[in-house]
Motif scaffolding. Structure first.
Motif, PDB file in Angstrom:
ATOM      1  N   SER A 256      43.251  38.653  41.700  1.00 43.00           N
ATOM      2  CA  SER A 256      43.243  38.365  43.146  1.00 43.00           C
ATOM      3  C   SER A 256      41.791  38.252  43.584  1.00 43.00           C
TER       4      SER A 256
ATOM      5  N   ILE B 125      46.142  33.809  38.405  1.00 47.57           N
ATOM      6  CA  ILE B 125      45.933  34.070  39.833  1.00 47.57           C
ATOM      7  C   ILE B 125      47.206  34.556  40.529  1.00 47.57           C
TER       8      ILE B 125
ATOM      9  N   ARG C 172      38.949  28.316  39.939  1.00 47.05           N
ATOM     10  CA  ARG C 172      40.365  28.415  40.336  1.00 47.05           C
ATOM     11  C   ARG C 172      41.248  27.617  39.381  1.00 47.05           C
TER      12      ARG C 172
ATOM     13  N   TRP D 175      44.529  34.184  46.247  1.00 46.15           N
ATOM     14  CA  TRP D 175      43.212  33.530  46.272  1.00 46.15           C
ATOM     15  C   TRP D 175      42.839  33.221  47.723  1.00 46.15           C
TER      16      TRP D 175
END
Length: 341
Positions: free
Chosen positions: A203, A227, A220, A230
């Motif tokens: 996170s 993930i 990303r 985000w």
């Protein structure tokens, strides 16, 4: 309720500055708050005193003035002589003598100079950490050498006797366990963990500003399978849930004078990893500190491969010592009405 005896003045009413002023106003009696919105910090530091001098109500009941170091206190009391007689308390969330800039030549002398002037006219100067206080006081002499001639002398000796450390009071949430900051180092470390086939979930939480570093968008994509969250979580409960669900919290800060977010994460049950620098050694025992990017990578890899042990670990940081309930009496004493008239 009588006329206000404590005047709270905040030139940059946002973030931790706003939280502190709100906390004082809500919990201490007889306060009056005067503030300016948290916009265009550089202009607030330059010009807030004049604007506030015109908006602060005149009252013979004031006894104490409490403000943050964004405000040029020297200018305010010159423009409003009626405020000069008050007990003047100056609070440093950060200091401009060591606040990082890419090149020292880019440092605007005026911001640090304003803070030194404010200290000279204040009756009490309060810092949120020893690191903040000592980095400021020890830098005054070299900072003043930037003046080409007729440099003032002995300023540290004049200011130090007024100084004390009073931790920022964190309003910790009631949670139960179900967790300029150098994002390049943090994200590159996460990518290396992924390349080593380490199993983890990620996170990355925080506000999104206009100029987002390129590293965020590329990372990303590279970290997409890991993930969970985000970006900015607008609801506080969602942010707290993310902290409570996490096992480890990492700081790669290049500057930090206190570190509310790290303490919030520890309060929510996270194992902290922080740089062995800045304010962190003052708050966190050595076992939670790393000195190099390689150490950070090694520690994270070990923690990720032993998740059960990480979750069972009781972090050796007493967050209650940073809570409002613990610090309230000291703030009340600081803003006591035994002020010079």
């Amino acid at each position: 309720m009588g006329a206000p005896r404590v005047l709270l003045v905040e030139a940059f009413y946002g973030g931790s500055h706003k939280q502190l002023m709100d906390l004082l106003q809500e919990n201490l009696s007889s306060c009056c708050l005067c503030s300016l919105p948290a916009k265009k910090w550089h202009w607030r530091a330059r010009t807030a005193a004049l604007s506030l001098s015109q908006s602060i109500p005149t009252s013979g009941s004031y006894r104490v003035l409490f403000c943050s170091s964004v405000l040029n206190l020297c200018e305010l009391v010159a423009l409003r002589p009626d405020l000069a007689r008050l007990k003047k308390v100056l609070y440093f969330h950060e200091n401009q003598l060591v606040y990082p800039v890419r090149k020292d030549q880019q440092r605007d002398f005026q911001y640090g100079y304003n803070q030194v002037l404010s200290c000279l006219v204040a009756d009490a100067v309060v810092f949120n950490s020893s690191f903040n206080m000592e980095s400021f006081l020890s830098s005054i002499s070299s900072f003043m050498k930037k003046i080409p001639d007729h440099r003032p002398k002995d300023l540290e000796q004049l200011i130090r006797p007024k100084c004390e450390v009073l931790f920022y009071p964190v309003h910790f949430p009631d949670v139960s366990r179900e967790h300029d900051k150098d994002p390049e180092l943090f994200l590159s470390t996460m990518i290396k963990l992924s390349e080593r086939q380490v199993d983890f979930q990620l996170s990355v939480l925080g506000e999104t500003f206009t100029d987002v570093p390129e590293v965020f968008s590329s990372a990303r994509l590279l970290l997409s399978r890991h993930i969970v969250s985000w970006g900015f979580l607008p609801r506080k409960q969602d942010y707290l849930k993310a902290l409570c669900d996490a096992d480890v919290v990492v700081s790669t800060a290049r500057h930090e004078f206190f570190g509310v977010a790290m303490l919030e994460a520890v309060h929510c049950g996270c194992y902290p990893l922080c740089p062995k620098a800045l304010v962190y050694p003052e708050i966190f025992p050595a076992e939670y500190l790393y000195s190099t990017p390689e150490q950070l990578l090694k520690r994270l890899q070990s923690l990720c491969r032993r998740p059960d042990a990480t979750r069972r670990h009781a972090v050796k940081v007493d967050t209650s010592s940073f809570s409002w309930s613990t610090l309230k009496d000291r703030y009340q004493t600081l803003l006591s009405l035994d002020a010079p008239l």
